[in-house]
Design a protein around this motif. Structure first.
Motif, PDB file in Angstrom:
ATOM      1  N   ASP A 148       0.831  -1.199   0.000  1.00  0.00           N
ATOM      2  CA  ASP A 148       0.000   0.000   0.000  1.00  0.00           C
ATOM      3  C   ASP A 148       0.869   1.253   0.000  1.00  0.00           C
ATOM      4  OD1 ASP A 148      -2.640   1.314   0.284  1.00  0.00           O
ATOM      5  OD2 ASP A 148      -1.831   1.923   2.236  1.00  0.00           O
ATOM      6  N   PHE A 149       1.934   1.213   0.817  1.00  0.00           N
ATOM      7  CA  PHE A 149       2.869   2.343   0.848  1.00  0.00           C
ATOM      8  C   PHE A 149       3.552   2.519  -0.508  1.00  0.00           C
ATOM      9  CE2 PHE A 149       7.167   4.030   1.487  1.00  0.00           C
ATOM     10  CZ  PHE A 149       6.866   5.247   2.088  1.00  0.00           C
ATOM     11  N   ALA A 150       3.980   1.399  -1.107  1.00  0.00           N
ATOM     12  CA  ALA A 150       4.646   1.463  -2.402  1.00  0.00           C
ATOM     13  C   ALA A 150       3.708   1.969  -3.475  1.00  0.00           C
ATOM     14  CB  ALA A 150       5.197   0.096  -2.772  1.00  0.00           C
ATOM     15  N   LYS A 151       2.448   1.611  -3.384  1.00  0.00           N
ATOM     16  CA  LYS A 151       1.461   2.044  -4.381  1.00  0.00           C
ATOM     17  C   LYS A 151       1.282   3.560  -4.328  1.00  0.00           C
ATOM     18  CE  LYS A 151      -2.809   1.545  -3.430  1.00  0.00           C
ATOM     19  NZ  LYS A 151      -4.144   0.979  -3.122  1.00  0.00           N
ATOM     20  N   ARG A 152       1.295   4.111  -3.119  1.00  0.00           N
ATOM     21  CA  ARG A 152       1.108   5.543  -2.975  1.00  0.00           C
ATOM     22  C   ARG A 152       2.313   6.337  -3.518  1.00  0.00           C
ATOM     23  NH1 ARG A 152      -3.159   6.488   0.566  1.00  0.00           N
ATOM     24  NH2 ARG A 152      -3.829   4.626   1.714  1.00  0.00           N
ATOM     25  N   ALA A 153       3.494   5.712  -3.396  1.00  0.00           N
ATOM     26  CA  ALA A 153       4.709   6.422  -3.837  1.00  0.00           C
ATOM     27  C   ALA A 153       5.122   6.074  -5.265  1.00  0.00           C
ATOM     28  CB  ALA A 153       5.869   6.096  -2.885  1.00  0.00           C
ATOM     29  N   ALA A 154       4.381   5.170  -5.931  1.00  0.00           N
ATOM     30  CA  ALA A 154       4.784   4.697  -7.253  1.00  0.00           C
ATOM     31  C   ALA A 154       4.335   5.678  -8.334  1.00  0.00           C
ATOM     32  CB  ALA A 154       4.190   3.327  -7.508  1.00  0.00           C
ATOM     33  N   ASN A 155       4.980   5.544  -9.506  1.00  0.00           N
ATOM     34  CA  ASN A 155       4.589   6.347 -10.649  1.00  0.00           C
ATOM     35  C   ASN A 155       3.413   5.689 -11.362  1.00  0.00           C
ATOM     36  OD1 ASN A 155       5.689   4.211 -12.186  1.00  0.00           O
ATOM     37  ND2 ASN A 155       7.717   5.156 -12.112  1.00  0.00           N
ATOM     38  N   GLU A 156       2.928   6.378 -12.371  1.00  0.00           N
ATOM     39  CA  GLU A 156       1.731   5.885 -13.058  1.00  0.00           C
ATOM     40  C   GLU A 156       1.966   4.571 -13.767  1.00  0.00           C
ATOM     41  OE1 GLU A 156       0.364   8.913 -15.651  1.00  0.00           O
ATOM     42  OE2 GLU A 156      -0.172  10.311 -14.043  1.00  0.00           O
ATOM     43  N   ALA A 157       3.172   4.260 -14.134  1.00  0.00           N
ATOM     44  CA  ALA A 157       3.447   3.029 -14.889  1.00  0.00           C
ATOM     45  C   ALA A 157       3.343   1.769 -14.017  1.00  0.00           C
ATOM     46  CB  ALA A 157       4.840   3.113 -15.526  1.00  0.00           C
ATOM     47  N   THR A 158       3.648   1.934 -12.756  1.00  0.00           N
ATOM     48  CA  THR A 158       3.660   0.752 -11.871  1.00  0.00           C
ATOM     49  C   THR A 158       2.518   0.728 -10.865  1.00  0.00           C
ATOM     50  OG1 THR A 158       5.146   1.891 -10.319  1.00  0.00           O
ATOM     51  CG2 THR A 158       6.162   0.520 -12.043  1.00  0.00           C
ATOM     52  N   VAL A 159       1.738   1.807 -10.759  1.00  0.00           N
ATOM     53  CA  VAL A 159       0.695   1.849  -9.729  1.00  0.00           C
ATOM     54  C   VAL A 159      -0.373   0.783  -9.948  1.00  0.00           C
ATOM     55  CG1 VAL A 159      -0.718   3.566 -10.969  1.00  0.00           C
ATOM     56  CG2 VAL A 159      -0.835   3.392  -8.461  1.00  0.00           C
ATOM     57  N   GLU A 160      -0.694   0.499 -11.215  1.00  0.00           N
ATOM     58  CA  GLU A 160      -1.732  -0.510 -11.467  1.00  0.00           C
ATOM     59  C   GLU A 160      -1.270  -1.893 -11.019  1.00  0.00           C
ATOM     60  OE1 GLU A 160      -4.358  -2.297 -15.183  1.00  0.00           O
ATOM     61  OE2 GLU A 160      -3.013  -0.572 -15.495  1.00  0.00           O
ATOM     62  N   THR A 161       0.012  -2.219 -11.304  1.00  0.00           N
ATOM     63  CA  THR A 161       0.539  -3.527 -10.890  1.00  0.00           C
ATOM     64  C   THR A 161       0.604  -3.634  -9.378  1.00  0.00           C
ATOM     65  OG1 THR A 161       1.880  -3.646 -12.902  1.00  0.00           O
ATOM     66  CG2 THR A 161       2.493  -5.096 -11.072  1.00  0.00           C
ATOM     67  N   LEU A 162       1.055  -2.551  -8.722  1.00  0.00           N
ATOM     68  CA  LEU A 162       1.118  -2.574  -7.256  1.00  0.00           C
ATOM     69  C   LEU A 162      -0.274  -2.644  -6.625  1.00  0.00           C
ATOM     70  CD1 LEU A 162       3.959   0.060  -6.634  1.00  0.00           C
ATOM     71  CD2 LEU A 162       4.066  -2.425  -6.280  1.00  0.00           C
ATOM     72  N   SER A 163      -1.246  -2.012  -7.226  1.00  0.00           N
ATOM     73  CA  SER A 163      -2.635  -2.084  -6.718  1.00  0.00           C
ATOM     74  C   SER A 163      -3.156  -3.510  -6.801  1.00  0.00           C
ATOM     75  CB  SER A 163      -3.530  -1.133  -7.516  1.00  0.00           C
ATOM     76  OG  SER A 163      -3.133   0.204  -7.348  1.00  0.00           O
ATOM     77  N   LEU A 164      -2.853  -4.185  -7.914  1.00  0.00           N
ATOM     78  CA  LEU A 164      -3.275  -5.572  -8.064  1.00  0.00           C
ATOM     79  C   LEU A 164      -2.607  -6.459  -7.030  1.00  0.00           C
ATOM     80  CD1 LEU A 164      -4.824  -7.743  -9.605  1.00  0.00           C
ATOM     81  CD2 LEU A 164      -2.874  -7.876 -11.203  1.00  0.00           C
ATOM     82  N   CYS A 165      -1.297  -6.234  -6.818  1.00  0.00           N
ATOM     83  CA  CYS A 165      -0.582  -7.029  -5.809  1.00  0.00           C
ATOM     84  C   CYS A 165      -1.150  -6.786  -4.408  1.00  0.00           C
ATOM     85  CB  CYS A 165       0.905  -6.685  -5.837  1.00  0.00           C
ATOM     86  SG  CYS A 165       1.757  -7.223  -7.342  1.00  0.00           S
ATOM     87  N   HIS A 166      -1.442  -5.506  -4.115  1.00  0.00           N
ATOM     88  CA  HIS A 166      -2.019  -5.180  -2.808  1.00  0.00           C
ATOM     89  C   HIS A 166      -3.373  -5.856  -2.622  1.00  0.00           C
ATOM     90  CE1 HIS A 166      -4.307  -2.546   0.004  1.00  0.00           C
ATOM     91  NE2 HIS A 166      -3.206  -2.724   0.721  1.00  0.00           N
ATOM     92  N   GLN A 167      -4.201  -5.870  -3.658  1.00  0.00           N
ATOM     93  CA  GLN A 167      -5.516  -6.513  -3.587  1.00  0.00           C
ATOM     94  C   GLN A 167      -5.386  -8.018  -3.368  1.00  0.00           C
ATOM     95  OE1 GLN A 167      -7.949  -5.823  -7.032  1.00  0.00           O
ATOM     96  NE2 GLN A 167      -9.621  -7.151  -6.289  1.00  0.00           N
ATOM     97  N   LEU A 168      -4.431  -8.630  -4.081  1.00  0.00           N
ATOM     98  CA  LEU A 168      -4.215 -10.070  -3.915  1.00  0.00           C
ATOM     99  C   LEU A 168      -3.738 -10.401  -2.501  1.00  0.00           C
ATOM    100  CD1 LEU A 168      -2.524 -10.978  -7.330  1.00  0.00           C
ATOM    101  CD2 LEU A 168      -4.832 -11.594  -6.555  1.00  0.00           C
ATOM    102  N   SER A 169      -2.870  -9.567  -1.955  1.00  0.00           N
ATOM    103  CA  SER A 169      -2.383  -9.818  -0.598  1.00  0.00           C
ATOM    104  C   SER A 169      -3.527  -9.699   0.413  1.00  0.00           C
ATOM    105  CB  SER A 169      -1.258  -8.838  -0.251  1.00  0.00           C
ATOM    106  OG  SER A 169      -1.733  -7.501  -0.162  1.00  0.00           O
ATOM    107  N   GLN A 170      -4.429  -8.764   0.188  1.00  0.00           N
ATOM    108  CA  GLN A 170      -5.582  -8.614   1.072  1.00  0.00           C
ATOM    109  C   GLN A 170      -6.496  -9.839   0.996  1.00  0.00           C
ATOM    110  OE1 GLN A 170      -6.292  -6.463   3.303  1.00  0.00           O
ATOM    111  NE2 GLN A 170      -5.059  -4.654   2.890  1.00  0.00           N
ATOM    112  N   GLU A 171      -6.693 -10.354  -0.211  1.00  0.00           N
ATOM    113  CA  GLU A 171      -7.547 -11.534  -0.382  1.00  0.00           C
ATOM    114  C   GLU A 171      -6.934 -12.766   0.279  1.00  0.00           C
ATOM    115  OE1 GLU A 171      -8.114 -11.921  -4.554  1.00  0.00           O
ATOM    116  OE2 GLU A 171      -9.496 -10.208  -4.715  1.00  0.00           O
ATOM    117  N   VAL A 172      -5.618 -12.948   0.109  1.00  0.00           N
ATOM    118  CA  VAL A 172      -4.938 -14.076   0.739  1.00  0.00           C
ATOM    119  C   VAL A 172      -5.030 -13.976   2.262  1.00  0.00           C
ATOM    120  CG1 VAL A 172      -2.729 -15.234   1.080  1.00  0.00           C
ATOM    121  CG2 VAL A 172      -3.391 -14.465  -1.209  1.00  0.00           C
TER     122      VAL A 172
END
Length: 381
Positions: free
Chosen positions: A205-229
């Motif tokens: 979540d922290f990385a997603k907030r500090a990421a650029n537009e190119a990587t924010v979508e991938t980090l958001s997906l990873c964050h969502q998957l971690s929440q589901e797990v």
């Protein structure tokens, strides 16, 4: 009454066959046509008594025995055959567990005296002592044989009951051990994997907030998957730790294996979280109370209350058991209750008995220490 009949052997066929044989013989040798009609009434009454004894062998024993004996004396007056003594043999067999040998012999001698006095006139060559002797020893032998059979069947029944209770105990211990292993695994799963997933989710979540537009979508997906797990891990842990009905299932299994006794189980919700040692104490207590009820009473209803209460700052496990047969005095404690007291002492608890309006209340009280279970609580991440 000397002892009770606890087995469930079906003797309907042999009893009815004997009744039919003696009834036919007495009818054939009826003293008169009126006596034949009266025999129908007497034989029907005897049949009703025999059917009642087969269904309720331990109820109103003295009254039923007296009624059967008087009907035998009446039948003696209505028939001239000595085969009427088959009823006397059946009498000794039916009531052999309940009456001592002197009482049975007194009834046999009394019936033979009545038969001898009322039929004396038709014996031209003297009293048939051989007939009396044969029937007397036949009744005597039948009392011994029937008593031994009942004792053997009672012992077999008790052994079978003990085996069923042992199997239920083993099943409960096995299930509880498996449940404890599942809880241990789920706890380790939550403590190790759960906390790491939580940390991963926070960092993503922290990385997603500090990421650029190119990587924010991938980090958001990873964050969502971690929440589901993490949610799935919590669900698995909760499911394993909510399976806390083992004690009730074990008690219900014991009750289902107990014939002729309706069991009413009332367990509070707090008892679902009992550790294995305490649950085993409740199970042993219940087994001993059911066993004593079957052995020493004619009760057909058994009630068990188990709950956890607070007395000051102390947490107590209290189990109360009682049956529906009135009691006038406290029973003498045997080996079973002595063993139960020893088990209670191991947990600094106690076992007590008292009478409350002719109801024998058996109480087990254990101080409950759940400190060792505190680490089983599900942490919230």
């Amino acid at each position: 009454m000397e002892s009770t009949i606890r087995h469930t052997t079906d003797w309907h066929f042999s009893t009815l066959a004997s009744w039919l044989g003696v009834t036919s013989a007495c009818a054939y040798y009826a003293n008169s046509e009126l006596a034949l009609y009266l025999q129908v009434i007497v034989s029907g009454s005897i049949l009703a008594i025999l059917l009642y004894v087969l269904k309720q062998p331990n109820k109103f024993v003295h009254g039923v025995a007296l009624g059967y004996f008087l009907l035998i004396l009446v039948m003696i007056q209505l028939s001239s055959t000595s085969l009427v003594f088959i009823h006397l043999v059946m009498f000794t067999a039916v009531f052999s567990p309940h009456f001592s040998l002197p009482k049975i012999l007194a009834c046999v001698v009394a019936a033979m005296l009545v038969y001898g006095l009322t039929h004396y006139a038709r014996w031209e060559n003297g009293i048939p002592w051989i007939t009396f002797t044969i029937w007397f020893f036949f009744c005597l032998m039948n009392w011994f044989v029937s008593r031994r059979i009942v004792e053997s069947l009672n012992t077999h029944y008790q052994s079978r009951q003990n085996y069923k209770e042992l199997k239920a105990t083993q099943h409960m211990m096995g299930v509880m051990h498996a449940a404890q292993e599942r809880q241990k695994i789920s706890r380790e799963l939550h403590d190790s994997l759960g906390h790491k997933l939580t940390a991963l989710s926070i960092n993503l979540d922290f990385a997603k907030r500090a990421a650029n537009e190119a990587t924010v979508e991938t980090l958001s997906l990873c964050h969502q998957l971690s929440q589901e797990v993490l949610a799935e891990v919590r669900e698995i842990v909760s499911t394993q730790r909510n399976d806390k009905t083992i004690l009730k299932q074990a008690l219900e299994a014991i009750c289902e294996l107990t014939p002729n006794l309706h069991c009413d189980l009332q367990l509070s919700k707090e008892t679902e979280q009992l550790p294995q040692d305490y649950a085993l104490c409740v199970l042993r207590f219940t087994q001993e109370m059911i066993s004593n009820t079957l052995k020493h009473t004619q009760a057909n209803h058994f009630t068990l209350h188990v709950n956890v209460t607070h007395v000051g700052e102390q947490l107590l496990l209290v189990a109360k058991a009682y049956h529906n047969q009135p009691e006038t005095h406290l029973p003498k404690q045997g080996n079973g209750l002595a063993g139960l007291n020893e088990r209670m002492a191991q947990f600094s608890g106690e076992f007590s008995q008292h009478l409350e309006q002719e109801t024998l209340i058996n109480t087990m009280t254990l101080p409950l220490n759940l400190e060792e279970k505190s680490h089983d609580k599900v942490p919230t991440s």
